[in-house]
Design a protein around this motif. Structure first.
Motif, PDB file in Angstrom:
ATOM      1  N   ILE A  80       0.844  -1.206   0.000  1.00 39.39           N
ATOM      2  CA  ILE A  80       0.000   0.000   0.000  1.00 39.39           C
ATOM      3  C   ILE A  80       0.873   1.249   0.000  1.00 39.39           C
ATOM      4  O   ILE A  80       0.660   2.177  -0.785  1.00 39.39           O
ATOM      5  CB  ILE A  80      -0.923  -0.021   1.233  1.00 39.39           C
ATOM      6  CG1 ILE A  80      -1.860  -1.226   1.172  1.00 39.39           C
ATOM      7  CG2 ILE A  80      -1.731   1.274   1.321  1.00 39.39           C
ATOM      8  CD1 ILE A  80      -2.717  -1.389   2.411  1.00 39.39           C
ATOM      9  N   GLY A  81       1.852   1.286   0.890  1.00 38.63           N
ATOM     10  CA  GLY A  81       2.716   2.459   0.969  1.00 38.63           C
ATOM     11  C   GLY A  81       3.507   2.680  -0.306  1.00 38.63           C
ATOM     12  O   GLY A  81       3.643   3.812  -0.791  1.00 38.63           O
ATOM     13  N   ARG A  82       4.036   1.573  -0.882  1.00 36.93           N
ATOM     14  CA  ARG A  82       4.817   1.717  -2.113  1.00 36.93           C
ATOM     15  C   ARG A  82       3.938   2.213  -3.258  1.00 36.93           C
ATOM     16  O   ARG A  82       4.360   3.052  -4.063  1.00 36.93           O
ATOM     17  CB  ARG A  82       5.452   0.378  -2.466  1.00 36.93           C
ATOM     18  CG  ARG A  82       6.251   0.417  -3.776  1.00 36.93           C
ATOM     19  CD  ARG A  82       6.949  -0.909  -4.042  1.00 36.93           C
ATOM     20  NE  ARG A  82       7.933  -1.192  -3.002  1.00 36.93           N
ATOM     21  CZ  ARG A  82       8.673  -2.301  -2.974  1.00 36.93           C
ATOM     22  NH1 ARG A  82       8.545  -3.209  -3.916  1.00 36.93           N
ATOM     23  NH2 ARG A  82       9.533  -2.495  -1.998  1.00 36.93           N
TER      24      ARG A  82
ATOM     25  N   ALA B 139       3.740  13.720   8.907  1.00 35.97           N
ATOM     26  CA  ALA B 139       4.272  12.526   9.572  1.00 35.97           C
ATOM     27  C   ALA B 139       3.426  11.296   9.248  1.00 35.97           C
ATOM     28  O   ALA B 139       3.959  10.194   9.060  1.00 35.97           O
ATOM     29  CB  ALA B 139       4.329  12.750  11.086  1.00 35.97           C
ATOM     30  N   ILE B 140       2.111  11.456   9.167  1.00 40.05           N
ATOM     31  CA  ILE B 140       1.237  10.324   8.852  1.00 40.05           C
ATOM     32  C   ILE B 140       1.399   9.907   7.397  1.00 40.05           C
ATOM     33  O   ILE B 140       1.413   8.720   7.074  1.00 40.05           O
ATOM     34  CB  ILE B 140      -0.227  10.683   9.168  1.00 40.05           C
ATOM     35  CG1 ILE B 140      -0.394  10.898  10.678  1.00 40.05           C
ATOM     36  CG2 ILE B 140      -1.182   9.606   8.682  1.00 40.05           C
ATOM     37  CD1 ILE B 140      -1.806  11.267  11.096  1.00 40.05           C
TER      38      ILE B 140
ATOM     39  N   GLU C 111       3.363   5.728   3.697  1.00 41.25           N
ATOM     40  CA  GLU C 111       4.197   5.333   2.564  1.00 41.25           C
ATOM     41  C   GLU C 111       5.248   4.312   2.967  1.00 41.25           C
ATOM     42  O   GLU C 111       5.838   3.657   2.099  1.00 41.25           O
ATOM     43  CB  GLU C 111       4.861   6.577   1.952  1.00 41.25           C
ATOM     44  CG  GLU C 111       3.881   7.485   1.223  1.00 41.25           C
ATOM     45  CD  GLU C 111       4.585   8.579   0.435  1.00 41.25           C
ATOM     46  OE1 GLU C 111       5.830   8.692   0.546  1.00 41.25           O
ATOM     47  OE2 GLU C 111       3.900   9.305  -0.308  1.00 41.25           O
ATOM     48  N   GLN C 112       5.495   4.166   4.264  1.00 35.63           N
ATOM     49  CA  GLN C 112       6.389   3.117   4.770  1.00 35.63           C
ATOM     50  C   GLN C 112       5.590   1.921   5.299  1.00 35.63           C
ATOM     51  O   GLN C 112       6.139   1.072   6.009  1.00 35.63           O
ATOM     52  CB  GLN C 112       7.275   3.693   5.885  1.00 35.63           C
ATOM     53  CG  GLN C 112       8.208   4.813   5.424  1.00 35.63           C
ATOM     54  CD  GLN C 112       9.234   4.325   4.411  1.00 35.63           C
ATOM     55  OE1 GLN C 112       9.707   3.191   4.494  1.00 35.63           O
ATOM     56  NE2 GLN C 112       9.578   5.186   3.457  1.00 35.63           N
ATOM     57  N   ASP C 113       4.273   1.875   5.002  1.00 35.81           N
ATOM     58  CA  ASP C 113       3.383   0.793   5.460  1.00 35.81           C
ATOM     59  C   ASP C 113       3.310   0.722   6.979  1.00 35.81           C
ATOM     60  O   ASP C 113       3.129  -0.350   7.560  1.00 35.81           O
ATOM     61  CB  ASP C 113       3.823  -0.558   4.888  1.00 35.81           C
ATOM     62  CG  ASP C 113       3.615  -0.627   3.380  1.00 35.81           C
ATOM     63  OD1 ASP C 113       2.503  -0.317   2.936  1.00 35.81           O
ATOM     64  OD2 ASP C 113       4.565  -0.981   2.658  1.00 35.81           O
ATOM     65  N   ASP C 114       3.427   1.885   7.625  1.00 33.20           N
ATOM     66  CA  ASP C 114       3.284   1.970   9.070  1.00 33.20           C
ATOM     67  C   ASP C 114       1.992   2.724   9.360  1.00 33.20           C
ATOM     68  O   ASP C 114       1.911   3.945   9.169  1.00 33.20           O
ATOM     69  CB  ASP C 114       4.489   2.706   9.683  1.00 33.20           C
ATOM     70  CG  ASP C 114       4.373   2.821  11.201  1.00 33.20           C
ATOM     71  OD1 ASP C 114       3.470   2.167  11.780  1.00 33.20           O
ATOM     72  OD2 ASP C 114       5.174   3.550  11.811  1.00 33.20           O
TER      73      ASP C 114
END
Length: 284
Positions: free
Chosen positions: A29-31, A56-57, A62-65
């Protein structure tokens, strides 16, 4: 000593998880959001300004966090908003998120909402009409009592005058009714657009078909507005030479520049960066 491994020293069971991890990594998703943002030519700051999602969100997603989102409901909402901002279909991303996080959240039961709507109209405020009628009746009764009492102690001439003046004494009671038509205020008009000065640029932004985040700056780069425009709301901006706009969902926006409607066919969910100057409306 041979243990039955493959010639390269790895068993088939050891290779399968590696292939599964690689396949999962291909759909992230983030990628997907980051690649779509780069292809759209947008920075993280621009996406944050257009969607009102904190920087920050955006970087964490984008880092799948998804921990900074504060829950599955907020995470799904952020994914949908960011996907539309970078012109990406949010459905596959939401399906992937539900698959990885235990399914879609259960909908809120509708029964309490309908019950609230059913109960709410039963609440009644003070009946001011009945109170006003009672007050009028009391005033008329007092005036009639005064007139009758005065007629008992006076002659016939005084009685005729008092009786003739009885309707007159009731006229002040009807004055509040006569002044009521003056209470309604005239409907607002687009005076700011109709009276747009020729030596300035005037832009009116209206959320006609939905809500949208907008950002407006003057020719010096000073921020005039940066926030969410709800459906039915409008903002008017004016500058001596130039207005710069960023529309988070251009398909929901209707523009009037220097008194003229902009007929551009903006797509729903499209992010548009526009510049308008004095003279005829021109898309920047």
């Amino acid at each position: 000593m041979s243990i039955g491994n493959s010639p390269d020293g790895n068993s088939p069971e050891d290779e399968r998880p590696f292939e599964d991890d690689r396949a999962a990594e291909q759909f992230s998703i983030g990628r997907a959001l980051r690649q779509a943002r780069i292809e759209a030519g947008l920075t993280v700051d621009e996406v944050s300004n257009a969607t009102r999602v904190r920087i920050a969100i955006v970087q964490a997603i984008e880092q799948d966090d998804f921990a900074p989102c504060g829950g599955d409901v907020y995470a799904r909402g952020h994914i949908r908003t960011l996907a539309r901002a970078v012109r990406l279909d949010p459905a596959p991303l939401l399906a992937r998120y539900d698959l990885e996080h235990g399914g879609r959240p259960a909908p809120t039961p509708a029964a309490p909402l309908f019950e609230a709507e059913r109960i709410r109209p039963e609440r009644r405020g003070p009946n001011w009409t009945a109170a006003m009628v009672a007050a009028i009746v009391a005033v008329i009764g007092f005036v009639g009592f005064t007139v009758v009492k005065g007629s008992d102690s006076g002659d016939d001439t005084k009685t005729q005058v008092a009786e003739g003046s009885t309707p007159t004494t009731s006229k002040p009671v009807t004055k509040p009714t006569e002044t009521r038509p003056a209470d309604p205020k005239p409907a607002p008009s687009d005076s700011a657009i109709a009276a747009a000065p020729q030596d300035k640029v005037t832009v009116q932004v209206s959320a006609a078909d939905g809500r949208s985040w907008i950002s407006a700056k003057d020719h010096n780069g000073r921020m005039l507005f940066d926030g969410l425009l709800k459906q039915g709301e409008s903002k008017t901006f004016q500058d001596s030479s130039k207005i710069n706009l960023i529309l988070g969902d251009a398909g929901a926006i209707q523009l009037y520049v220097n008194g003229k409607k902009i007929e551009d066919d903006f797509q729903p969910g499209a992010v548009e960066r526009l510049t308008y100057t004095k003279g005829d409306p021109q898309v920047g």
